[in-house]
Design a protein around this motif. Structure first.
Motif, short mmCIF file in Angstrom:
data_model
loop_
_atom_site.label_atom_id
_atom_site.label_comp_id
_atom_site.label_asym_id
_atom_site.label_seq_id
_atom_site.Cartn_x
_atom_site.Cartn_y
_atom_site.Cartn_z
N ALA A 1 17.07 -8.16 -35.89
CA ALA A 1 16.75 -7.65 -37.07
C ALA A 1 17.37 -6.05 -36.71
O ALA A 1 17.96 -5.49 -37.25
N ARG A 2 16.71 -5.48 -35.25
CA ARG A 2 16.86 -4.03 -34.81
C ARG A 2 18.17 -3.90 -34.64
O ARG A 2 18.79 -2.54 -34.51
N ARG A 3 19.25 -4.85 -34.15
CA ARG A 3 20.38 -4.53 -34.01
C ARG A 3 21.28 -4.62 -35.00
O ARG A 3 22.05 -3.39 -35.20
N VAL A 4 20.74 -5.28 -35.95
CA VAL A 4 21.07 -5.02 -37.38
C VAL A 4 21.20 -3.34 -37.30
O VAL A 4 22.43 -3.19 -38.22
N ALA A 5 19.99 -2.99 -37.89
CA ALA A 5 19.62 -1.60 -38.20
C ALA A 5 20.44 -1.00 -37.16
O ALA A 5 20.80 0.24 -37.90
N LEU A 6 21.11 -1.09 -36.15
CA LEU A 6 21.93 -0.66 -35.71
C LEU A 6 22.48 0.25 -35.39
O LEU A 6 23.09 1.19 -35.40
N ALA A 7 23.67 -1.23 -36.43
CA ALA A 7 24.80 -1.47 -36.14
C ALA A 7 24.62 -0.34 -38.02
O ALA A 7 25.97 0.49 -38.45
N ARG A 8 24.05 -0.29 -38.73
CA ARG A 8 23.56 0.16 -39.74
C ARG A 8 23.45 1.50 -39.62
O ARG A 8 23.92 2.62 -40.04
N ALA A 9 22.88 2.58 -38.34
CA ALA A 9 22.39 3.84 -38.77
C ALA A 9 23.69 3.95 -37.70
O ALA A 9 23.98 5.61 -37.96
N VAL A 10 24.88 3.42 -37.23
CA VAL A 10 25.98 3.88 -36.56
C VAL A 10 27.23 4.04 -37.44
O VAL A 10 28.04 4.38 -36.63
N VAL A 11 26.56 2.73 -38.45
CA VAL A 11 28.08 2.86 -39.02
C VAL A 11 29.08 3.99 -39.85
O VAL A 11 30.47 3.73 -40.01
N LEU A 12 28.49 5.06 -39.68
CA LEU A 12 29.46 6.45 -40.48
C LEU A 12 29.27 6.99 -39.04
O LEU A 12 29.53 8.63 -40.06
N ASP A 13 29.27 6.73 -38.08
CA ASP A 13 29.32 7.62 -37.04
C ASP A 13 28.62 9.11 -36.72
O ASP A 13 29.15 10.11 -37.04
N PRO A 14 27.46 9.16 -36.86
CA PRO A 14 26.71 10.13 -36.71
C PRO A 14 26.83 11.19 -35.38
O PRO A 14 27.51 9.90 -34.48
N LEU A 15 26.67 12.17 -35.01
CA LEU A 15 26.62 13.08 -34.30
C LEU A 15 25.16 12.42 -33.51
O LEU A 15 25.34 12.49 -32.06
N ILE A 16 24.28 13.00 -33.98
CA ILE A 16 23.14 11.91 -33.41
C ILE A 16 22.56 10.23 -33.50
O ILE A 16 22.51 10.48 -35.13
N MET A 17 21.58 9.96 -32.90
CA MET A 17 20.83 8.93 -33.23
C MET A 17 19.18 9.28 -32.42
O MET A 17 19.12 10.01 -31.35
N LEU A 18 18.52 9.31 -33.68
CA LEU A 18 16.93 9.16 -33.01
C LEU A 18 16.36 7.36 -33.40
O LEU A 18 16.65 6.56 -34.02
N TYR A 19 15.73 6.74 -32.31
CA TYR A 19 15.05 5.72 -31.89
C TYR A 19 13.69 6.42 -32.22
O TYR A 19 13.28 6.62 -31.18
N ASP A 20 12.66 5.69 -32.73
CA ASP A 20 11.83 4.95 -33.10
C ASP A 20 11.01 4.36 -32.36
O ASP A 20 11.00 2.75 -32.78
N GLU A 21 10.47 3.96 -30.99
CA GLU A 21 10.10 2.83 -30.64
C GLU A 21 11.22 1.39 -30.46
O GLU A 21 10.96 0.29 -31.01
N PRO A 22 12.89 1.83 -30.13
CA PRO A 22 13.13 0.78 -30.53
C PRO A 22 13.44 -0.69 -29.47
O PRO A 22 14.07 -1.50 -30.36
N THR A 23 12.39 -0.77 -29.09
CA THR A 23 12.49 -2.19 -28.60
C THR A 23 10.72 -2.36 -28.38
O THR A 23 10.28 -3.77 -27.65
N THR A 24 9.47 -2.15 -28.74
CA THR A 24 8.12 -1.99 -28.68
C THR A 24 8.39 -3.32 -29.75
O THR A 24 8.84 -3.77 -30.45
N GLY A 25 7.43 -4.64 -29.03
CA GLY A 25 7.59 -6.00 -30.14
C GLY A 25 8.75 -6.91 -29.91
O GLY A 25 8.52 -8.08 -30.18
N LEU A 26 9.43 -6.67 -28.47
CA LEU A 26 10.83 -7.47 -28.74
C LEU A 26 10.32 -8.55 -26.95
O LEU A 26 9.48 -7.70 -26.31
N ASP A 27 10.92 -9.62 -27.15
CA ASP A 27 10.92 -10.36 -25.45
C ASP A 27 11.85 -9.97 -25.08
O ASP A 27 12.48 -8.79 -24.69
N PRO A 28 11.59 -9.60 -23.95
CA PRO A 28 12.66 -8.99 -22.31
C PRO A 28 14.01 -9.07 -22.46
O PRO A 28 14.38 -7.92 -22.41
N ILE A 29 14.61 -10.04 -23.11
CA ILE A 29 15.44 -10.08 -22.76
C ILE A 29 16.16 -9.46 -24.16
O ILE A 29 16.72 -8.64 -24.21
N ALA A 30 15.51 -9.56 -25.24
CA ALA A 30 15.67 -8.79 -26.35
C ALA A 30 15.18 -7.34 -26.03
O ALA A 30 16.73 -6.07 -26.89
#
Ligand SMILES: Nc1ncnc2c1ncn2[C@@H]1O[C@H](COP(=O)(O)OP(=O)(O)OP(=O)(O)O)[C@@H](O)[C@H]1O
Ligand SMILES: [Mg+2]
Lengths: 280, 255
Positions: A163-192
């Protein structure tokens, strides 16, 4: 891949020559009587990945909301790419937000839409691309986060990391200049965690973005970020490249970065109690 | 501070009402004859209107039966039980149809709308929209509001139809009333414009009230589980009360 990308990102030439893409000056933000942020100054160079750390409740999410224009500062200014965000009208702000991609903490996918439609939503809203082109664009983005073939799934069928990765794809789909991430990896397993981390670096460098990442993960900061700010007690308590911060003499920074129990930050918490009771 | 608190106890509801009306204006300002918007409104008509159909039809049928039962009971004392369709038709079309449909709609669809929007708020989907420069008021609230506005009058008509059917079933089927008399009384005594359409106009207002409250409470719900729960309850309570108050006001002014 991660290593080389990092080296590219840490290339001293990047960003330092041009004016900073995000420039924050004397930012003050209050909620009622409670001063959440008090005199923040930040310069984020173009192309960099900057980490924002700090104890819980320090105001990191609030700072992201201010940068995205969801909140307005009480004092001071936030300039993004030369535009002062805090003085834009609502309409201008909406237009301006196309420059900013945000990954919210839980991904915030639209639960009633498929993965494909989730990513397509901003595209359909802001462009008149023909359907075939939209499809190509979205499949490219979905493949770039390693989730080709999931386009027809509903968000509840995804794992947290997907879900986090889909959200990432959605956030960058219009090619923004800046990406803001709020705790993008909290609660994920080490591989994720390392997948998302690699993706953040790759996206940043491939799309020529600038990224601001709120995180509690010290390892992540040291591996990913070019520069790091630490917020505590409403102020910037420390800043610098992660390598330098790790060996900082400042007891507060040392405590935070190295996760020590003893140190001045515990003192900050007790003193902050007075603010809490005012708020409650 | 204390006087301030006492003061706000009285001003807060007025302030909320003001916010609610501004919210309505903000929604209506986004109304355009755009294909995408029509599509999403129609989709919501299906989701909240068509899916309320079964409960509306069942309730309508039984209301028609019980209404004719009581009417026959009362009319029999004057030997006038053949007037039952007149009594049922008038009370149903003018009052019971619109009011009961609106109350059922508030319970069936209003709660669902509030909970859905509140949950979107709680899971930051509303924030995500704002951050994508998509206006959630236009995207989320407007189609649901319009769908409610469209659905309630249609559901009222359906309720009325099934209630008449229920009355037929009871008074002709069970009580053995003459069908010819039943239908002719209904035809000559109950007027399409005044009785039936009068009720439909009322139900349009009810639909507006219920759906406005549902979307507004959902949109302004506290972003927690408890907040969404409270908002959902408030939707049912407030929209039911307002429907009954407006029913009295409109009826006393319009007839
Ligand atoms: N909607 C709100 N209303 C009132 N106070 C708020 C609101 N949101 C945040 N705050 C307060 O602002 C302060 C900073 O909150 P913020 O969410 O920015 O913290 P954070 O640094 O992101 O913490 P965390 O690491 O736990 O996410 C907190 O003290 C919090 O109580
Ligand atoms: Mg936060």
């Amino acid at each position: 891949m991660l290593e080389t990308a990092q080296q590219a990102g840490r290339n001293p030439g990047v960003g330092t020559s041009a004016a900073p893409i995000i420039r924050i000056r004397n930012l003050v933000f209050r909620r009622g009587r409670n001063t959440i942020l008090d005199g923040i100054n930040m310069d984020i160079p173009r192309g960099a990945i900057v980490a924002l750390m700090g104890p819980s409740g320090a105001g990191k999410t609030t700072l992201l909301q201010l940068i995205a224009g969801q909140l307005r500062p009480d004092e001071g200014s936030i300039e993004i790419n030369g535009t002062n965000v805090s003085t834009l009208s609502d309409r201008e702000l909406y237009r301006f937000r196309r420059n900013i991609g945000v990954l919210l903490q839980n991904g915030a996918l639209f639960t009633d839409l498929t993965v494909f439609e989730n990513i397509a939503t901003p595209v359909r809203e802001h462009t008149d691309l023909p359907e075939a082109l939209i499809r190509r664009l979205i499949m490219t983005k979905l493949n770039s986060v390693g989730l080709g073939g999931t386009e027809d799934l509903m968000p509840h069928e995804l794992s947290g990391g997907m879900a986090r990765r889909v959200a990432l794809a959605r956030a960058v789909v219009l090619d923004p200049l800046i990406m803001l991430y709020d705790e993008p990896t909290t609660g994920l397993d080490p591989i994720a965690v390392s997948t998302v981390r690699t993706l953040m670096r790759e996206t940043n460098d491939a799309l020529g973005l600038t990224s601001l990442i709120v995180t509690h993960d010290v390892v992540q900061v040291s591996q990913l970020a070019d520069y790091c700010y630490i917020i505590a007690s409403a102020r910037i308590a420390g800043e610098g490249p992660p390598g330098e911060l790790a060996h900082s003499k400042d007891p507060g920074i040392d405590q935070f970065v190295n996760g020590k129990v003893e140190g001045p930050i515990a003192f900050h918490y007790t003193s902050a109690d007075r603010q809490w009771s005012l708020l409650g | 501070m204390e006087t301030n608190f006492r003061f706000t106890r009285f001003t807060a509801p007025i302030q909320t009402a003001g916010h609610c009306l501004l919210f309505l204006l903000r929604m209506l300002a986004g109304l355009r004859p755009a294909l995408a918007q029509v599509q999403s409104i129609l989709q919501q008509v299906y989701l909240i209107g068509a899916r309320s159909l079964v409960i509306i039809m069942i309730c309508g049928f039984f209301v028609g039966m019980v209404l004719s039962l009581q009417a026959i009971n009362a009319l029999e004392q004057f030997g006038a039980s053949d007037q039952v369709s007149l009594l049922v038709g008038k009370s149903l079309f003018r009052e019971l149809g619109p009011v009961l449909t609106a109350l059922l709609f508030a319970g069936r669809a209003g709660t669902a709308i509030t909970a859905e929007i509140g949950l979107m708020r709680a899971t930051s989907q509303i924030d995500a929209m704002e951050l994508m420069a998509i206006d959630p008021v236009q995207r989320v609230a407007l189609p649901r509001f319009m769908a409610g506005l469209i659905s309630v009058p249609l559901l009222t008509a359906m309720f009325n139809a099934l209630a008449i059917l229920g009355a037929v079933a009871f008074s002709i089927g069970v009580q053995g009333l003459d069908p010819g008399i039943f239908w002719s009384k209904l035809q000559t005594g109950v007027y399409f414009g005044k009785d039936f359409m009068g009720g439909i106009w009322k139900s349009l207002v009810f639909g507006g009230i219920v759906s406005l409250i549902a979307v507004f409470f959902g949109y302004t719900a506290k972003p927690t589980g408890a907040g969404v729960g409270t908002a959902t309850t408030n939707t049912v309570v407030l929209s039911s009360v307002l429907v009954l108050i407006f029913d009295f006001i409109m009826t006393s002014f319009l007839t």
